[in-house]
Motif scaffolding. Structure first.
Motif, PDB file in Angstrom:
ATOM      1  N   LYS A  45       0.845  -1.218   0.000  1.00  0.00           N
ATOM      2  CA  LYS A  45       0.000   0.000   0.000  1.00  0.00           C
ATOM      3  C   LYS A  45       0.878   1.267   0.000  1.00  0.00           C
ATOM      4  CE  LYS A  45      -0.929   1.163   4.800  1.00  0.00           C
ATOM      5  NZ  LYS A  45      -0.550   2.551   4.669  1.00  0.00           N
ATOM      6  N   ARG A  46       0.322   2.307  -0.634  1.00  0.00           N
ATOM      7  CA  ARG A  46       1.024   3.589  -0.618  1.00  0.00           C
ATOM      8  C   ARG A  46       0.822   4.230   0.753  1.00  0.00           C
ATOM      9  NH1 ARG A  46      -1.535   3.293  -5.429  1.00  0.00           N
ATOM     10  NH2 ARG A  46      -3.286   4.529  -4.643  1.00  0.00           N
ATOM     11  N   LYS A  47       1.705   5.179   1.102  1.00  0.00           N
ATOM     12  CA  LYS A  47       1.689   5.777   2.438  1.00  0.00           C
ATOM     13  C   LYS A  47       0.325   6.356   2.806  1.00  0.00           C
ATOM     14  CE  LYS A  47       6.399   6.883   3.675  1.00  0.00           C
ATOM     15  NZ  LYS A  47       7.484   7.805   3.466  1.00  0.00           N
ATOM     16  N   GLU A  48      -0.297   7.052   1.830  1.00  0.00           N
ATOM     17  CA  GLU A  48      -1.556   7.740   2.151  1.00  0.00           C
ATOM     18  C   GLU A  48      -2.756   6.785   2.123  1.00  0.00           C
ATOM     19  OE1 GLU A  48       0.112   7.970  -0.654  1.00  0.00           O
ATOM     20  OE2 GLU A  48      -1.296   7.872  -2.341  1.00  0.00           O
ATOM     21  N   GLN A  49      -2.562   5.561   1.633  1.00  0.00           N
ATOM     22  CA  GLN A  49      -3.668   4.602   1.501  1.00  0.00           C
ATOM     23  C   GLN A  49      -3.993   3.952   2.846  1.00  0.00           C
ATOM     24  OE1 GLN A  49      -2.503   1.805  -1.574  1.00  0.00           O
ATOM     25  NE2 GLN A  49      -4.521   1.823  -2.498  1.00  0.00           N
ATOM     26  N   LYS A  50      -5.294   3.778   3.120  1.00  0.00           N
ATOM     27  CA  LYS A  50      -5.696   3.045   4.335  1.00  0.00           C
ATOM     28  C   LYS A  50      -5.524   1.559   4.037  1.00  0.00           C
ATOM     29  CE  LYS A  50      -7.909   6.186   7.172  1.00  0.00           C
ATOM     30  NZ  LYS A  50      -8.059   7.383   6.440  1.00  0.00           N
ATOM     31  N   TRP A  51      -5.075   0.784   5.052  1.00  0.00           N
ATOM     32  CA  TRP A  51      -4.785  -0.625   4.794  1.00  0.00           C
ATOM     33  C   TRP A  51      -6.015  -1.424   4.350  1.00  0.00           C
ATOM     34  CZ3 TRP A  51      -7.072  -4.672   7.212  1.00  0.00           C
ATOM     35  CH2 TRP A  51      -7.689  -4.431   8.440  1.00  0.00           C
ATOM     36  N   HIS A  52      -7.184  -1.122   4.978  1.00  0.00           N
ATOM     37  CA  HIS A  52      -8.379  -1.904   4.617  1.00  0.00           C
ATOM     38  C   HIS A  52      -8.878  -1.563   3.213  1.00  0.00           C
ATOM     39  CE1 HIS A  52     -10.002   1.706   6.623  1.00  0.00           C
ATOM     40  NE2 HIS A  52     -11.020   1.572   5.787  1.00  0.00           N
ATOM     41  N   LYS A  53      -8.627  -0.324   2.786  1.00  0.00           N
ATOM     42  CA  LYS A  53      -9.032   0.062   1.425  1.00  0.00           C
ATOM     43  C   LYS A  53      -8.109  -0.609   0.398  1.00  0.00           C
ATOM     44  CE  LYS A  53     -11.647   4.239   1.979  1.00  0.00           C
ATOM     45  NZ  LYS A  53     -11.681   5.691   1.916  1.00  0.00           N
ATOM     46  N   ALA A  54      -6.810  -0.657   0.740  1.00  0.00           N
ATOM     47  CA  ALA A  54      -5.847  -1.316  -0.147  1.00  0.00           C
ATOM     48  C   ALA A  54      -6.185  -2.804  -0.267  1.00  0.00           C
ATOM     49  CB  ALA A  54      -4.432  -1.146   0.403  1.00  0.00           C
ATOM     50  N   PHE A  55      -6.557  -3.427   0.862  1.00  0.00           N
ATOM     51  CA  PHE A  55      -6.915  -4.844   0.846  1.00  0.00           C
ATOM     52  C   PHE A  55      -8.161  -5.080  -0.016  1.00  0.00           C
ATOM     53  CE2 PHE A  55      -9.316  -8.494   2.417  1.00  0.00           C
ATOM     54  CZ  PHE A  55      -8.355  -9.496   2.338  1.00  0.00           C
ATOM     55  N   ALA A  56      -9.192  -4.245   0.209  1.00  0.00           N
ATOM     56  CA  ALA A  56     -10.453  -4.418  -0.524  1.00  0.00           C
ATOM     57  C   ALA A  56     -10.232  -4.274  -2.032  1.00  0.00           C
ATOM     58  CB  ALA A  56     -11.479  -3.401  -0.043  1.00  0.00           C
ATOM     59  N   LYS A  57      -9.423  -3.287  -2.419  1.00  0.00           N
ATOM     60  CA  LYS A  57      -9.157  -3.061  -3.853  1.00  0.00           C
ATOM     61  C   LYS A  57      -8.441  -4.283  -4.457  1.00  0.00           C
ATOM     62  CE  LYS A  57      -6.473  -0.073  -6.797  1.00  0.00           C
ATOM     63  NZ  LYS A  57      -5.099   0.351  -6.679  1.00  0.00           N
ATOM     64  N   GLY A  58      -7.396  -4.757  -3.766  1.00  0.00           N
ATOM     65  CA  GLY A  58      -6.649  -5.920  -4.241  1.00  0.00           C
ATOM     66  C   GLY A  58      -7.511  -7.162  -4.269  1.00  0.00           C
ATOM     67  N   PHE A  59      -8.407  -7.291  -3.273  1.00  0.00           N
ATOM     68  CA  PHE A  59      -9.291  -8.460  -3.170  1.00  0.00           C
ATOM     69  C   PHE A  59     -10.237  -8.528  -4.374  1.00  0.00           C
ATOM     70  CE2 PHE A  59     -12.885 -10.924  -1.648  1.00  0.00           C
ATOM     71  CZ  PHE A  59     -12.296 -11.924  -0.880  1.00  0.00           C
ATOM     72  N   VAL A  60     -10.853  -7.393  -4.707  1.00  0.00           N
ATOM     73  CA  VAL A  60     -11.841  -7.363  -5.800  1.00  0.00           C
ATOM     74  C   VAL A  60     -11.150  -7.597  -7.153  1.00  0.00           C
ATOM     75  CG1 VAL A  60     -13.486  -5.889  -7.036  1.00  0.00           C
ATOM     76  CG2 VAL A  60     -13.459  -5.907  -4.531  1.00  0.00           C
ATOM     77  N   ILE A  61     -10.051  -6.890  -7.395  1.00  0.00           N
ATOM     78  CA  ILE A  61      -9.344  -7.057  -8.682  1.00  0.00           C
ATOM     79  C   ILE A  61      -8.759  -8.469  -8.773  1.00  0.00           C
ATOM     80  CG2 ILE A  61      -7.436  -6.213 -10.126  1.00  0.00           C
ATOM     81  CD1 ILE A  61      -7.957  -3.428  -8.890  1.00  0.00           C
ATOM     82  N   GLY A  62      -8.200  -8.936  -7.644  1.00  0.00           N
ATOM     83  CA  GLY A  62      -7.649 -10.294  -7.618  1.00  0.00           C
ATOM     84  C   GLY A  62      -8.715 -11.348  -7.901  1.00  0.00           C
ATOM     85  N   ALA A  63      -9.943 -11.120  -7.388  1.00  0.00           N
ATOM     86  CA  ALA A  63     -11.044 -12.065  -7.630  1.00  0.00           C
ATOM     87  C   ALA A  63     -11.347 -12.137  -9.132  1.00  0.00           C
ATOM     88  CB  ALA A  63     -12.275 -11.636  -6.859  1.00  0.00           C
ATOM     89  N   GLY A  64     -11.350 -10.973  -9.796  1.00  0.00           N
ATOM     90  CA  GLY A  64     -11.583 -10.937 -11.244  1.00  0.00           C
ATOM     91  C   GLY A  64     -10.496 -11.697 -11.980  1.00  0.00           C
ATOM     92  N   GLY A  65      -9.249 -11.478 -11.580  1.00  0.00           N
ATOM     93  CA  GLY A  65      -8.126 -12.198 -12.193  1.00  0.00           C
ATOM     94  C   GLY A  65      -8.245 -13.693 -11.954  1.00  0.00           C
ATOM     95  N   GLY A  66      -8.647 -14.058 -10.722  1.00  0.00           N
ATOM     96  CA  GLY A  66      -8.796 -15.473 -10.369  1.00  0.00           C
ATOM     97  C   GLY A  66      -9.867 -16.162 -11.212  1.00  0.00           C
TER      98      GLY A  66
END
Ligand SMILES: [Zn+2]
Length: 291
Positions: A45-66
């Motif tokens: 995650k980037r410094k200004e990014q909240k950890w749960h928002k970074a996780f949610a974004k990666g989770f959704v995009i990762g699900a599409g890739g999966g």
């Protein structure tokens, strides 16, 4: 009649059992993409990014890739159905696109920023922003291919070119003699008896799914992006090498998944091994063992 009913019921029962595997396989592939994408995105995650928002974004995009990874694996069924190895290039293209999206999610970058396609132990990496194509060496995948080359008596370059996947032959697979085909990396080792006919194409499609399984955890490779960047800053030689060498920890992750979590491939456990059932079901729509 009674016998006919019994046969119909038996066949229907088998089919029902087989059908039940599909949702499990879709859920598995989607979740592998989502979880590795989510965790990776959080780590990177980037410094200004909240950890749960970074996780949610990666989770959704990762699900599409999966989900795309699942489609790529399933396309291997065309090898068995049409008895043509060239479908291996197509299934790999779809699989690699899905796999690339999962990696982009895990690296916390735009989902279209980087694409790759693996040929043997070489990863062809295309970066959209720079418009550059770089071949990178995968040491673990190479090690697996060396292992198969060592146990083989010949390399079948014609079959390898047709399917886009290294294919070796031997008289007997010495490390697992009851098998006629084995995948220990992004390539296959077959016995000399397996050269054509339905069983050859069915087995080839099954082994192709295994070859893809060796890369399905590639989101994990991005868990180490930050320490790797620090090392690159400190050591210019490491930076230079990193351009051409891709650390494929996804290979070891597959070995842990196959031999420790799924306890393959010995005896009865083979039949219950998720990865074997996935390979057999997506290639020829059967369970790993007939119940
Ligand atoms: Zn198998």
């Amino acid at each position: 009649m009674k016998r006919l009913c019994f046969i119909l019921l038996f066949a229907f029962g088998l089919q029902l059992g087989a059908q039940n595997l599909e949702p499990k396989i879709i859920a598995y592939n989607t979740l592998v993409g989502a979880i590795t994408g989510g965790i990776g995105s959080m780590i990177n995650k980037r410094k200004e990014q909240k950890w749960h928002k970074a996780f949610a974004k990666g989770f959704v995009i990762g699900a599409g890739g999966g989900a795309m990874v699942y489609s790529g694996k399933k396309l291997n069924s065309l090898i068995a159905q049409k008895q043509k190895l060239s479908y291996g290039w197509v299934s790999r293209a779809v699989f690699s696109a899905g796999n690339s999206i999962v990696e982009n999610a895990a690296a916390n970058r735009l989902f279209w920023s980087q694409w790759h396609y693996d040929v043997g132990f070489i990863r062809l990496e295309y970066k959209t922003k720079e418009n550059s194509l770089i071949p990178r060496f995968m040491p673990s995948t190479f090690g697996g291919l060396l292992f198969m080359a060592y146990h083989s008596t010949s390399f079948d370059y014609r079959t390898s070119l047709r399917s886009g996947t290294f294919t070796f032959y031997t008289d007997k697979i010495r490390y697992e003699p009851r098998l006629v085909g084995s995948t220990a990396s992004n390539g296959f080792l077959f016995t000399d008896t397996l050269t054509g006919g339905k069983i050859f194409y069915d087995t080839y499609a099954h082994e192709m799914v295994h070859a893809f399984q060796f890369h399905e955890f590639s989101g994990i490779n991005h868990f180490f992006d930050k320490p790797s960047a620090k090392l690159q800053q400190k050591y210019p030689l490491y930076k230079k090498l990193s351009k051409w060498i891709y650390i494929d920890a996804s290979y070891e992750s597959m070995l842990v998944n196959y031999f420790i979590i799924n306890q393959g491939p010995k005896g009865k456990l083979y039949c219950r091994n998720y990865l074997e059932n996935e390979a057999e079901f997506l290639s020829v729509r059967r369970c790993a063992c007939i119940p």
